[in-house]
Scaffold this motif. Sequence first.
Motif, PDB file in Angstrom:
ATOM      1  N   HIS A   8       0.828  -1.210   0.000  1.00 48.37           N
ATOM      2  CA  HIS A   8       0.000   0.000   0.000  1.00 48.37           C
ATOM      3  C   HIS A   8       0.860   1.257   0.000  1.00 48.37           C
ATOM      4  CE1 HIS A   8      -4.048  -1.873   1.117  1.00 48.37           C
ATOM      5  NE2 HIS A   8      -3.206  -2.882   1.015  1.00 48.37           N
ATOM      6  N   MET A   9       1.881   1.257  -0.823  1.00 46.56           N
ATOM      7  CA  MET A   9       2.748   2.422  -0.921  1.00 46.56           C
ATOM      8  C   MET A   9       2.003   3.588  -1.556  1.00 46.56           C
ATOM      9  SD  MET A   9       6.638   1.502  -2.019  1.00 46.56           S
ATOM     10  CE  MET A   9       7.793   0.756  -0.860  1.00 46.56           C
ATOM     11  N   SER A  10       2.237   4.763  -1.011  1.00 42.85           N
ATOM     12  CA  SER A  10       1.678   5.962  -1.623  1.00 42.85           C
ATOM     13  C   SER A  10       2.508   6.345  -2.842  1.00 42.85           C
ATOM     14  CB  SER A  10       1.667   7.107  -0.615  1.00 42.85           C
ATOM     15  OG  SER A  10       2.999   7.432  -0.221  1.00 42.85           O
ATOM     16  N   LEU A  11       2.041   7.344  -3.565  1.00 41.11           N
ATOM     17  CA  LEU A  11       2.763   7.797  -4.747  1.00 41.11           C
ATOM     18  C   LEU A  11       4.136   8.343  -4.366  1.00 41.11           C
ATOM     19  CD1 LEU A  11       2.906   8.451  -7.756  1.00 41.11           C
ATOM     20  CD2 LEU A  11       1.668  10.586  -7.285  1.00 41.11           C
ATOM     21  N   GLU A  12       4.209   9.090  -3.280  1.00 42.86           N
ATOM     22  CA  GLU A  12       5.495   9.636  -2.860  1.00 42.86           C
ATOM     23  C   GLU A  12       6.477   8.536  -2.485  1.00 42.86           C
ATOM     24  OE1 GLU A  12       2.577  10.499  -1.790  1.00 42.86           O
ATOM     25  OE2 GLU A  12       2.306  12.545  -2.567  1.00 42.86           O
ATOM     26  N   LYS A  71      10.147   7.546  -4.206  1.00 41.55           N
ATOM     27  CA  LYS A  71      11.392   7.408  -3.436  1.00 41.55           C
ATOM     28  C   LYS A  71      12.006   6.035  -3.636  1.00 41.55           C
ATOM     29  CE  LYS A  71      10.011  10.655   0.217  1.00 41.55           C
ATOM     30  NZ  LYS A  71       9.691  10.795   1.662  1.00 41.55           N
ATOM     31  N   TRP A  72      11.167   5.003  -3.626  1.00 48.13           N
ATOM     32  CA  TRP A  72      11.680   3.641  -3.826  1.00 48.13           C
ATOM     33  C   TRP A  72      12.302   3.502  -5.207  1.00 48.13           C
ATOM     34  CZ3 TRP A  72      10.640  -0.314  -7.250  1.00 48.13           C
ATOM     35  CH2 TRP A  72      11.127  -1.575  -6.910  1.00 48.13           C
ATOM     36  N   LEU A  73      11.677   4.085  -6.212  1.00 47.33           N
ATOM     37  CA  LEU A  73      12.234   4.036  -7.552  1.00 47.33           C
ATOM     38  C   LEU A  73      13.591   4.727  -7.599  1.00 47.33           C
ATOM     39  CD1 LEU A  73      11.983   3.438 -10.603  1.00 47.33           C
ATOM     40  CD2 LEU A  73      10.768   5.612 -10.836  1.00 47.33           C
ATOM     41  N   GLY A  74      13.697   5.855  -6.906  1.00 48.71           N
ATOM     42  CA  GLY A  74      14.982   6.543  -6.884  1.00 48.71           C
ATOM     43  C   GLY A  74      16.082   5.696  -6.271  1.00 48.71           C
ATOM     44  N   GLU A  75      15.764   4.982  -5.194  1.00 48.53           N
ATOM     45  CA  GLU A  75      16.760   4.121  -4.558  1.00 48.53           C
ATOM     46  C   GLU A  75      17.164   2.971  -5.467  1.00 48.53           C
ATOM     47  OE1 GLU A  75      14.946   2.889  -0.963  1.00 48.53           O
ATOM     48  OE2 GLU A  75      14.993   4.878  -0.013  1.00 48.53           O
ATOM     49  N   TYR A  95       9.252   7.266 -18.647  1.00 42.04           N
ATOM     50  CA  TYR A  95       8.183   6.333 -19.038  1.00 42.04           C
ATOM     51  C   TYR A  95       7.295   5.999 -17.845  1.00 42.04           C
ATOM     52  CZ  TYR A  95       5.762   2.087 -20.376  1.00 42.04           C
ATOM     53  OH  TYR A  95       4.788   1.149 -20.606  1.00 42.04           O
ATOM     54  N   LEU A  96       7.888   5.725 -16.690  1.00 39.80           N
ATOM     55  CA  LEU A  96       7.088   5.413 -15.503  1.00 39.80           C
ATOM     56  C   LEU A  96       6.254   6.607 -15.068  1.00 39.80           C
ATOM     57  CD1 LEU A  96       9.691   3.340 -13.461  1.00 39.80           C
ATOM     58  CD2 LEU A  96       7.684   2.488 -14.670  1.00 39.80           C
ATOM     59  N   LYS A  97       6.741   7.788 -15.349  1.00 40.54           N
ATOM     60  CA  LYS A  97       5.988   8.989 -14.987  1.00 40.54           C
ATOM     61  C   LYS A  97       4.686   9.071 -15.764  1.00 40.54           C
ATOM     62  CE  LYS A  97       6.354  14.036 -15.076  1.00 40.54           C
ATOM     63  NZ  LYS A  97       7.212  15.193 -15.401  1.00 40.54           N
ATOM     64  N   ILE A  98       4.714   8.755 -17.069  1.00 36.63           N
ATOM     65  CA  ILE A  98       3.505   8.883 -17.891  1.00 36.63           C
ATOM     66  C   ILE A  98       2.659   7.614 -17.896  1.00 36.63           C
ATOM     67  CG2 ILE A  98       4.615  10.592 -19.368  1.00 36.63           C
ATOM     68  CD1 ILE A  98       4.973   8.377 -21.465  1.00 36.63           C
ATOM     69  N   SER A  99       3.208   6.486 -17.465  1.00 40.22           N
ATOM     70  CA  SER A  99       2.452   5.231 -17.518  1.00 40.22           C
ATOM     71  C   SER A  99       1.830   4.885 -16.172  1.00 40.22           C
ATOM     72  CB  SER A  99       3.350   4.086 -17.985  1.00 40.22           C
ATOM     73  OG  SER A  99       4.430   3.913 -17.079  1.00 40.22           O
ATOM     74  N   LEU A 100       2.647   4.789 -15.124  1.00 39.79           N
ATOM     75  CA  LEU A 100       2.146   4.364 -13.824  1.00 39.79           C
ATOM     76  C   LEU A 100       1.832   5.542 -12.907  1.00 39.79           C
ATOM     77  CD1 LEU A 100       1.521   2.193 -11.713  1.00 39.79           C
ATOM     78  CD2 LEU A 100       3.954   2.172 -11.121  1.00 39.79           C
ATOM     79  N   PHE A 101       2.781   6.439 -12.722  1.00 38.17           N
ATOM     80  CA  PHE A 101       2.614   7.505 -11.730  1.00 38.17           C
ATOM     81  C   PHE A 101       1.506   8.474 -12.120  1.00 38.17           C
ATOM     82  CE2 PHE A 101       7.371   6.856 -10.741  1.00 38.17           C
ATOM     83  CZ  PHE A 101       7.059   5.790  -9.913  1.00 38.17           C
ATOM     84  N   GLN A 102       1.341   8.725 -13.409  1.00 37.65           N
ATOM     85  CA  GLN A 102       0.293   9.652 -13.835  1.00 37.65           C
ATOM     86  C   GLN A 102      -1.102   9.086 -13.574  1.00 37.65           C
ATOM     87  OE1 GLN A 102       0.855  11.068 -17.798  1.00 37.65           O
ATOM     88  NE2 GLN A 102      -1.098  12.143 -17.901  1.00 37.65           N
TER      89      GLN A 102
END
Length: 303
Positions: free
Chosen positions: A121-125, A129-133, A163-170
């Motif tokens: 149940h990770m939030s978007l933020e 952060k996990w992606l950055g790590e 790509y993740l910004k426009i596919s999943l995170f958006q």
Amino acid sequence: MATSLGTTPGGTTPTGLTPAGTTPESEKGAEFQEHEKILSPDFLSVAQITEMLAEDVDGVQQKLQKFLSFKNLQTCLKEASLLDYYVSGFLWARGMDFSIIQHSKFMTLLNMLLHNLRTLHMSLEDSIKWLGEVMAEIGPSRSQKYEEWNTFDVKQANAIVDYLKISLFQHYKLYEFLFYSAREEILIGTEQVIEVVKPPGHPFPDPLEEGIAFGIYSAFIEPPPTVDTEMKGLNPEQGPEESQPKAGISETDPLVGFTIEDVKSALGQVTDDVLIGLQTEINEKLQIQEEAFNARIEKLKKA
């Protein structure tokens, strides 16, 4: 023989040894094993990725549907959405000309992001952060300590983030709704009543899809009237031959053979007869009225 020493919090140790008493080679091996645990186990095997690289778009979709055991694509919104998520990601990676190892790590990254959303149940933020790590570990390292460990270069890492910004995170809220919101299964059914057409002899109209305009039917389809239909308007005791002379006689002028003088004399005689009768009737009524008045006058004189 002098040896150089390195300082540690607990005292002095040889420069060729780590604080734990291990060599740099063993330390590198331990870090390599730790690095290998990132994005492991692989979401798709090398053999599966190799198979999909040889397929077209429909083939990739069929292969992933088989590998993921999705059997209800036509009725299950979750399976259809997840399959579209993975197929789009794989086709994007193929367009980037990734190697098989890069394909494997990228598909595992896509799967882990959904796993964190669905299970943790990770939030978007937190997901960002996990992606950055993770990208710091599998992407280019600033220190370049072990350059051979870098799975993606700088350009590829930036492309993956975009790509993740426009596919999943958006569309993160939509994926949260997909996993967290329970949906009722609505069964929609329809009942159709089929009425079978009766046999030709039965007084039943033709089916509606076979209907045509009355004008077209009467002009091209309706059979011409028969002799029996024409004889219905005639007297049964009278044949067509007998009716024709009468029709001819009725159409002739009854005054044929008379002159104007003959017509005038006939009309004058009729008029005189009518006027004489009217005059006689009027005279009789006047005489009756005159006698009545005379009788009243005589009574008045005697009175």
